[in-house]
Motif scaffolding. Sequence first.
Motif, PDB file in Angstrom:
ATOM      1  N   ILE A  39       7.544  12.306 -14.006  1.00  0.00           N
ATOM      2  CA  ILE A  39       8.289  13.119 -13.042  1.00  0.00           C
ATOM      3  C   ILE A  39       9.130  14.168 -13.746  1.00  0.00           C
ATOM      4  N   GLN A  40       9.666  13.844 -14.916  1.00  0.00           N
ATOM      5  CA  GLN A  40      10.509  14.780 -15.652  1.00  0.00           C
ATOM      6  C   GLN A  40       9.719  15.870 -16.368  1.00  0.00           C
ATOM      7  N   SER A  41       8.393  15.754 -16.421  1.00  0.00           N
ATOM      8  CA  SER A  41       7.580  16.719 -17.151  1.00  0.00           C
ATOM      9  C   SER A  41       7.562  18.069 -16.432  1.00  0.00           C
ATOM     10  N   PRO A  42       7.430  19.178 -17.164  1.00  0.00           N
ATOM     11  CA  PRO A  42       7.398  20.514 -16.536  1.00  0.00           C
ATOM     12  C   PRO A  42       6.331  20.682 -15.456  1.00  0.00           C
ATOM     13  N   PRO A  43       5.090  20.172 -15.643  1.00  0.00           N
ATOM     14  CA  PRO A  43       4.104  20.350 -14.564  1.00  0.00           C
ATOM     15  C   PRO A  43       4.532  19.704 -13.256  1.00  0.00           C
ATOM     16  N   PHE A  44       5.186  18.539 -13.332  1.00  0.00           N
ATOM     17  CA  PHE A  44       5.616  17.877 -12.102  1.00  0.00           C
ATOM     18  C   PHE A  44       6.855  18.557 -11.528  1.00  0.00           C
ATOM     19  N   GLN A  45       7.793  18.950 -12.394  1.00  0.00           N
ATOM     20  CA  GLN A  45       9.000  19.636 -11.923  1.00  0.00           C
ATOM     21  C   GLN A  45       8.667  20.957 -11.233  1.00  0.00           C
ATOM     22  N   ARG A  47       6.550  20.105  -2.309  1.00  0.00           N
ATOM     23  CA  ARG A  47       5.535  19.167  -2.792  1.00  0.00           C
ATOM     24  C   ARG A  47       6.159  18.098  -3.681  1.00  0.00           C
ATOM     25  N   PHE A  48       7.261  18.436  -4.324  1.00  0.00           N
ATOM     26  CA  PHE A  48       7.959  17.466  -5.166  1.00  0.00           C
ATOM     27  C   PHE A  48       8.458  16.295  -4.317  1.00  0.00           C
ATOM     28  N   ALA A  49       9.191  16.600  -3.250  1.00  0.00           N
ATOM     29  CA  ALA A  49       9.714  15.546  -2.377  1.00  0.00           C
ATOM     30  C   ALA A  49       8.582  14.754  -1.739  1.00  0.00           C
ATOM     31  N   HIS A  50       7.552  15.463  -1.300  1.00  0.00           N
ATOM     32  CA  HIS A  50       6.407  14.792  -0.690  1.00  0.00           C
ATOM     33  C   HIS A  50       5.737  13.835  -1.675  1.00  0.00           C
ATOM     34  N   SER A  51       5.562  14.253  -2.911  1.00  0.00           N
ATOM     35  CA  SER A  51       4.889  13.404  -3.907  1.00  0.00           C
ATOM     36  C   SER A  51       5.674  12.123  -4.161  1.00  0.00           C
ATOM     37  N   LEU A  52       6.993  12.230  -4.213  1.00  0.00           N
ATOM     38  CA  LEU A  52       7.817  11.032  -4.369  1.00  0.00           C
ATOM     39  C   LEU A  52       7.650  10.109  -3.160  1.00  0.00           C
ATOM     40  N   GLY A  53       7.588  10.701  -1.976  1.00  0.00           N
ATOM     41  CA  GLY A  53       7.392   9.900  -0.773  1.00  0.00           C
ATOM     42  C   GLY A  53       6.045   9.221  -0.738  1.00  0.00           C
ATOM     43  N   VAL A  54       5.020   9.896  -1.242  1.00  0.00           N
ATOM     44  CA  VAL A  54       3.689   9.289  -1.299  1.00  0.00           C
ATOM     45  C   VAL A  54       3.702   8.080  -2.230  1.00  0.00           C
ATOM     46  N   PHE A  55       4.373   8.212  -3.371  1.00  0.00           N
ATOM     47  CA  PHE A  55       4.491   7.062  -4.268  1.00  0.00           C
ATOM     48  C   PHE A  55       5.209   5.907  -3.583  1.00  0.00           C
ATOM     49  N   TYR A  56       6.275   6.217  -2.865  1.00  0.00           N
ATOM     50  CA  TYR A  56       7.026   5.176  -2.165  1.00  0.00           C
ATOM     51  C   TYR A  56       6.128   4.430  -1.179  1.00  0.00           C
ATOM     52  N   ASN A  57       5.364   5.182  -0.397  1.00  0.00           N
ATOM     53  CA  ASN A  57       4.445   4.556   0.559  1.00  0.00           C
ATOM     54  C   ASN A  57       3.348   3.777  -0.152  1.00  0.00           C
ATOM     55  N   ALA A  58       2.831   4.343  -1.252  1.00  0.00           N
ATOM     56  CA  ALA A  58       1.754   3.678  -1.989  1.00  0.00           C
ATOM     57  C   ALA A  58       2.213   2.335  -2.528  1.00  0.00           C
ATOM     58  N   ARG A  59       3.434   2.280  -2.990  1.00  0.00           N
ATOM     59  CA  ARG A  59       3.963   1.004  -3.503  1.00  0.00           C
ATOM     60  C   ARG A  59       4.075  -0.024  -2.384  1.00  0.00           C
ATOM     61  N   ARG A  60       4.470   0.423  -1.201  1.00  0.00           N
ATOM     62  CA  ARG A  60       4.524  -0.497  -0.052  1.00  0.00           C
ATOM     63  C   ARG A  60       3.124  -1.002   0.306  1.00  0.00           C
ATOM     64  N   LEU A  61       2.168  -0.086   0.332  1.00  0.00           N
ATOM     65  CA  LEU A  61       0.796  -0.477   0.660  1.00  0.00           C
ATOM     66  C   LEU A  61       0.215  -1.402  -0.406  1.00  0.00           C
ATOM     67  N   MET A  62       0.541  -1.140  -1.654  1.00  0.00           N
ATOM     68  CA  MET A  62      -0.009  -1.968  -2.727  1.00  0.00           C
ATOM     69  C   MET A  62       0.535  -3.387  -2.665  1.00  0.00           C
ATOM     70  N   ARG A  63       1.766  -3.533  -2.237  1.00  0.00           N
ATOM     71  CA  ARG A  63       2.302  -4.881  -2.061  1.00  0.00           C
ATOM     72  C   ARG A  63       1.542  -5.610  -0.967  1.00  0.00           C
ATOM     73  N   ASN A  64       1.110  -4.868   0.035  1.00  0.00           N
ATOM     74  CA  ASN A  64       0.285  -5.444   1.091  1.00  0.00           C
ATOM     75  C   ASN A  64      -1.063  -5.896   0.527  1.00  0.00           C
ATOM     76  N   VAL A  65      -1.643  -5.079  -0.352  1.00  0.00           N
ATOM     77  CA  VAL A  65      -2.909  -5.441  -1.001  1.00  0.00           C
ATOM     78  C   VAL A  65      -2.743  -6.715  -1.808  1.00  0.00           C
ATOM     79  N   GLU A  66      -1.689  -6.794  -2.599  1.00  0.00           N
ATOM     80  CA  GLU A  66      -1.471  -7.982  -3.439  1.00  0.00           C
ATOM     81  C   GLU A  66      -1.268  -9.228  -2.577  1.00  0.00           C
ATOM     82  N   ARG A  67      -0.590  -9.050  -1.453  1.00  0.00           N
ATOM     83  CA  ARG A  67      -0.360 -10.197  -0.571  1.00  0.00           C
ATOM     84  C   ARG A  67      -1.677 -10.749  -0.037  1.00  0.00           C
ATOM     85  N   HIS A  68      -2.628  -9.863   0.286  1.00  0.00           N
ATOM     86  CA  HIS A  68      -3.900 -10.320   0.826  1.00  0.00           C
ATOM     87  C   HIS A  68      -4.837 -10.855  -0.264  1.00  0.00           C
ATOM     88  N   ILE A  69      -4.833 -10.215  -1.409  1.00  0.00           N
ATOM     89  CA  ILE A  69      -5.734 -10.639  -2.482  1.00  0.00           C
ATOM     90  C   ILE A  69      -5.231 -11.890  -3.176  1.00  0.00           C
TER      91      ILE A  69
END
Length: 494
Positions: free
Chosen positions: A60-66, A88-110
Motif C-alpha cells: 500500500i505504501q508503494s508509489p504505484p499503489f499511492q 480508487r485508493f479508498a475503493h481498493s482498501l474496501g475491496v480488501f476488507y470485503n475479501a477478508r470477510r468473504l475468505m473467513r466464510n470460505v475457511e468456515r465452510h472448508i
Amino acid sequence: MPQAFVVVGPRHTRYGVIDASDGLWMALGPRGRPQRIRDPLHDLIEFDASRFEQMLWRAIQSPPFQRLRRVRQLGFSEYVYPGATHTRFAHSLGVFYNARRLMRNVERHIGSNDFNQYRSEAALTAALLHDVGHGPFSHSFEAIGKSLDLKYAKHENVSDEIIKNTEIAEILDDYNPGMANQVANIIGAKTPADVYSSVVSSQFDADRLDYMQRDRMMTGTQHSEIDLTWLIANLELDAVPFGVGEEKVGEVETFVLSAKAIYAAETYVVGLFQLYPTVYFHKATKSAEKVFFHLFERVFRLSKEGKIDLVGLSPSNPIVAFAGNPDSLQNALQLDDSVIWGSLAELCASRDASISQLAAMLRERKLPKAIDLRAAVAQELGDGTPPEIFEKAVLLSRSALGKWCDEQEAEIPAIWIDTAQRVPYKEFQEDTGPVNQILIRQNGVLVDLKEVSPIVDSIRPFRLDRVYIPFPDDRLNARVVETVKQKSKEAKGE
C-alpha cells in the motif's frame, strides 16, 4: 515466533515485531496497535501484525499503489453528484476488507485442516491490487486507448506489469517467491480457478460488494441499498459445472446462497441494475466522458505527430511524454486525474481551436446537451408500436447519423453518438461459468435466482441511445429530427 520490540527515539516511539524466519521488521501503530485506516464505509480497516498483512501494508505504501489516491473511482460523476470524489485508493482498501470477510466464510465452510493458506493469501492480495493499473478517469481513458491502440491505456495491461515488474513485485516475492505471478494470474483470469479466486471474481465478489455500497453512499442516491451482512451470512460453497456447448469440462467451487437469502439477492440484483441509469450512465456524466475522449484523442494525436506547440502543453508535461512513448510503463504511471486537471489551463490556451474549445467545456462544465434518440423515436412512432419496430427505428437512426458523421471526415465529429446497455441478469450457462449468476440452494438443489424470483425474471435490459452536438448548430438539430422521422417510417415499412 515474531518477537516484539520498542524503539525509543528523541521525538517518538516506534513499535514493531521481528519475524525470526527472515528478520523482516513490521511496523505497528502507536502503542503496538495494528495499522488502521478509518474508512467512511467500513469504519476501521485494520492490518494486523501478521507477516502477510504487514506485507500488504508495504504494498500500500508503494508509489504505484499511492498513485490511486489521484484516480477517482467514478471519473466525471462529480459533475452530477458533487460528493462522488472518492478514489480508487479508498475503493481498493474496501475491496480488501470485503475479501477478508468473504475468505473467513470460505475457511468456515472448508475447515481449517483443508483450507489452503497460500491460495487464500494470493487471492486477498489480488483483491487489494485489482485496480492498481487504472489510468486517469479510468474507463474514459481506456476508450481513448482503444481508439489509438495504446497498450498501457488498458488497465489490465498496466496492472499486470505493475504486479510483475515494479517494487510491488519485489514486495510480494520477498514474502513468498512466485507470489507476484500468482496474483497477476488471478486478476487476469476470465473465470475463477477455485473458490479462493471467487472472492476476487464472481457474482458476489469483494469488488462489486464494495463499489455498490461506496458509490451509493458517495453519490447520495437513496436507492440501491443492499443487505450485505445477511448476504454474507448466507453464502455457502458448492461445485458448479462449466463446459463448452453441451460438453462438460469440469467444475469450479464458488459461492451460492441459501434459500433464506432469496429476497436479499433480489435487492442486490435490482440495486446493482439501478446504479447504471442513475449514476454510471447519467447523461451529463456521459457527456463529460465524450468531451474528454475527443479532447485527449486529439491531444495525443497531435503530440505524437510532434505538434506540441500547437497543442499548448510544455514538453515536460506527462501527457506529452506518454503520447511520445506510450509503450513506456513509467510514462503511463505518471498519468492520473491531477495531471489532466492541471493541464486544462494550458489546453484552454491552445492554438488548436478544437482543443481550446473542448478544454474550456470540460473545465467550466459547459457540456453538450443530450438528445435521447429512444425518446425521439418513441414520440415519432407513437404508443402501441411493436418492440421490434421500435428497436429497428432506433438502430436505423443511430446508424444513419453515424454514417453521415463518417462522411464529413471532420477532425472532431459534428455529432457524437453514445450507445450502451446494461443487462440486469444473465441466466446460468455452463460455457461462461458461474461468474455472473446467482445460484440458490433450495431443497438441496441449486437453482438459478431467475427461476425462483419473478422480480428478477421481469427486469428488462436498460438501453441508451443518445446523440450530443458539441458545438450548437440548429442545422444539426434539424438533421437529427429529420433522420429520426425518415428512419421511423422506414422501420414501419412506409
